[in-house]
Scaffold this active site. Structure first.
Site, PDB file in Angstrom:
ATOM      1  N   LYS A  30       0.838  -1.212   0.000  1.00  0.00           N
ATOM      2  CA  LYS A  30       0.000   0.000   0.000  1.00  0.00           C
ATOM      3  C   LYS A  30       0.868   1.255   0.000  1.00  0.00           C
ATOM      4  CE  LYS A  30      -2.726   0.777   3.750  1.00  0.00           C
ATOM      5  NZ  LYS A  30      -2.472   2.106   4.331  1.00  0.00           N
ATOM      6  N   ARG A  35       2.979   5.989  -3.182  1.00  0.00           N
ATOM      7  CA  ARG A  35       4.153   6.794  -3.552  1.00  0.00           C
ATOM      8  C   ARG A  35       4.477   6.661  -5.036  1.00  0.00           C
ATOM      9  NH1 ARG A  35       4.072   5.578   1.663  1.00  0.00           N
ATOM     10  NH2 ARG A  35       5.299   6.706   3.214  1.00  0.00           N
ATOM     11  N   ARG A 128      -9.482  11.625  11.987  1.00  0.00           N
ATOM     12  CA  ARG A 128      -8.044  11.439  12.234  1.00  0.00           C
ATOM     13  C   ARG A 128      -7.284  12.764  12.229  1.00  0.00           C
ATOM     14  NH1 ARG A 128      -5.943   6.465   8.823  1.00  0.00           N
ATOM     15  NH2 ARG A 128      -4.206   6.712  10.269  1.00  0.00           N
ATOM     16  N   GLN A 171       4.270   8.988   7.399  1.00  0.00           N
ATOM     17  CA  GLN A 171       3.364   9.841   6.622  1.00  0.00           C
ATOM     18  C   GLN A 171       3.760  11.307   6.779  1.00  0.00           C
ATOM     19  OE1 GLN A 171      -0.646   8.886   7.770  1.00  0.00           O
ATOM     20  NE2 GLN A 171      -0.605   6.928   6.706  1.00  0.00           N
ATOM     21  N   ASP A 318       1.368  -1.369  11.689  1.00  0.00           N
ATOM     22  CA  ASP A 318       0.064  -1.822  11.179  1.00  0.00           C
ATOM     23  C   ASP A 318      -0.256  -3.268  11.544  1.00  0.00           C
ATOM     24  OD1 ASP A 318      -0.458   0.651  10.066  1.00  0.00           O
ATOM     25  OD2 ASP A 318       0.409   0.115   8.120  1.00  0.00           O
TER      26      ASP A 318
HETATM   27  C1  S3P Z   1       2.182   4.680   6.216  1.00  0.00           C
HETATM   28  C2  S3P Z   1       2.670   4.987   7.456  1.00  0.00           C
HETATM   29  C3  S3P Z   1       2.064   4.522   8.712  1.00  0.00           C
HETATM   30  C4  S3P Z   1       1.107   3.358   8.479  1.00  0.00           C
HETATM   31  C5  S3P Z   1       0.202   3.572   7.291  1.00  0.00           C
HETATM   32  C6  S3P Z   1       1.023   3.797   6.033  1.00  0.00           C
HETATM   33  C7  S3P Z   1       2.846   5.242   5.030  1.00  0.00           C
HETATM   34  O1  S3P Z   1       1.330   5.592   9.276  1.00  0.00           O
HETATM   35  O2  S3P Z   1       0.333   3.127   9.633  1.00  0.00           O
HETATM   36  O3  S3P Z   1      -0.646   2.445   7.089  1.00  0.00           O
HETATM   37  O4  S3P Z   1       2.568   4.773   3.904  1.00  0.00           O
HETATM   38  O5  S3P Z   1       3.665   6.155   5.187  1.00  0.00           O
HETATM   39  P1  S3P Z   1       2.039   6.691  10.240  1.00  0.00           P
HETATM   40  O6  S3P Z   1       3.013   7.441   9.449  1.00  0.00           O
HETATM   41  O7  S3P Z   1       0.895   7.558  10.694  1.00  0.00           O
HETATM   42  O8  S3P Z   1       2.631   5.889  11.359  1.00  0.00           O
END
Ligand code: S3P
Length: 436
Positions: A30, A35, A128, A171, A318
């Protein structure tokens, strides 16, 4: 804005199974899929992406990028993306469904262009926190209205910043780096703990100069990305975790998940499973589009409880819902600490995991940021509330495969956000998931 109503939602039930065997091909990662679309959308040239996760979250990113002028089309097995020199003003709101990654990364990307965009989402995403990205992006010069969705972003004229992340979040790191591509000066991000580095790796793949020195990442603004031509997305280790745990806790089981990304920033869950005594093997290790991959074979195992080191949490953030299930079937106690971030995922996952386990008769104790699960026989016979959370839904269905009584979920619809085809795949391996 009113939360969107999902019409395809339907309850489902998972019944005890005899064995799980075969090849479990899980969808593309994912994080890498989001990206790949974003970088290809602003790169010079055309990118052919194979293995892209066709889950709703990623399709929302694709639709948002299309609305800002990128050409994104599916041709056979591949997605063809033609980048634009600059993102254009979208005509309407950008609906991002359940996808936190779309909202946070696109906030960063859009900030770099002189456009105004309004992000909307479902009830879960609308709850969120977005301040974690709007705060640093506003320091760079972007303008925001509201700290939750619907979120209005006005981008353009950014200045680079040096920013220490208050939480370990890939993220947030990625949002700042994507904005930094179009900021004047050098953007510097400092991480409190290592988080997934797919943005850094993929920026390099698209020809950007990015310096990573321990916890510090530096990126000069004004760099133009160049398509690598083709990009292959490896299978998602977070999706692979579901069939793998299902096989470990089910008798007479032996399955292989091909092509799984084993990025060291994402492998905490697999380290934990090995410590629990899981019979898993990483076969045929190789590299794919800047990432390491392996075929993971999992066989029925007698698991034992462990203490998960808190510094490992970001590398398996996750995977706690499905670890909760493995822990329920392990001998002894599994202790998890440092879980505060689970409270702001697609649901309050810490509460949702504890509720799911307790409902099935599993002894568990949760604290503000901790969870202790005592393994043993699992009664089941419960109805699990998924709270619009795909990973809670899939975990509950795996729980039902080995509980004494079937386990039901209120809705299977959310599974399509990250793992379309999950139920058919599991049933093809021997699971018994059906309509309630
Ligand atoms: C992700 C980062 C994680 C993860 C999410 C995907 C990403 O979140 O939980 O499913 O693709 O950068 P956080 O950056 O909020 O920890």
């Amino acid at each position: 804005m009113k939360p969107a109503i999902r019409t395809e939602d339907a309850p489902a039930v998972s019944r005890p199974v005899a064995a799980l065997r075969g090849i479990a091909a899980v969808p593309g990662d994912k994080s890498v899929s989001h990206r790949a679309l974003m970088l290809a959308a602003i790169a010079e040239g055309e990118t052919l992406v194979t293995g892209l996760l066709e889950g709703e979250d990623v399709l929302h990113t694709a639709a948002a990028l299309r609305a800002m002028d990128a050409e994104i089309e599916k041709h056979g097995d591949a997605w063809r993306i033609r980048g634009v020199a600059a993102l254009r003003q979208p005509a309407g709101d950008l609906y991002l469904g359940n996808s936190g990654t779309s909202a946070r990364l696109l906030a960063g990307l859009v900030s770099g262009y002189p456009v105004t965009a309004v992000f909307t989402g479902d009830a879960s995403l609308s709850r969120r926190p977005m301040q974690r990205v709007t705060l640093p992006l506003a320091q760079m010069g972007a303008k925001f209205e509201d700290g939750t969705l619907p979120l209005r972003v006005r981008g353009g004229n950014l200045q680079a910043i040096r920013y220490t992340l208050p939480v370990a979040s890939a993220q947030v790191k990625s949002a700042i780096l994507l904005a930094g591509l179009n900021a004047a000066g050098e953007t510097i991000v400092l991480e409190p703990a290592p988080t997934r580095d797919h943005t850094e790796r993929m920026l390099k793949l698209f020809g950007a100069e990015i310096a990573v020195d321990g916890a510090e990442i530096r990126l000069k603004g004004g760099q133009k990305l160049k398509s690598p031509g083709t990009l292959q997305v490896p299978a998602d280790p977070s999706a692979a975790a579901f069939p793998i745990v299902a096989a470990l806790i089910t008798r007479n089981s032996d399955l292989t998940v091909p092509n799984v990304m084993i990025n060291p920033r994402r492998d905490g869950f697999y380290k934990t499973l090995l410590e629990m005594g899981a019979d898993i093997a990483f076969e045929n290790r190789r590299r794919l589009s800047g990432e390491e991959v392996a075929d993971i074979r999992a066989r029925s195992s007698r698991l034992k409880g462990v203490a998960v080191p808190p510094q490992r949490v970001p590398s398996m953030i996750d995977e706690f819902p499905i670890l909760g299930i493995a822990a329920a079937f392990a001998e002894g106690e599994t202790e998890m600490t440092g879980l505060a971030e689970l409270r702001v995922k697609e649901s309050d996952r810490l509460a949702a995991i504890a509720e799911m386990l307790a409902g099935a008769g599993v002894k568990c104790q949760s604290g503000e940021d901790s969870l202790r699960v005592t393994g043993g026989t699992v009664k089941g016979g419960s109805a699990v509330k998924t709270h619009l959370d795909h990973r809670i839904a899939m975990s509950a269905l795996v729980l039902g495969m080995n509980a004494a009584e079937p386990v039901a979920i209120d809705s299977a619809g959310m599974i399509a956000t990250s793992f379309p085809g999950f139920i058919d795949l599991m049933n093809g391996l021997g699971a018994e998931i059906g309509a309630l």
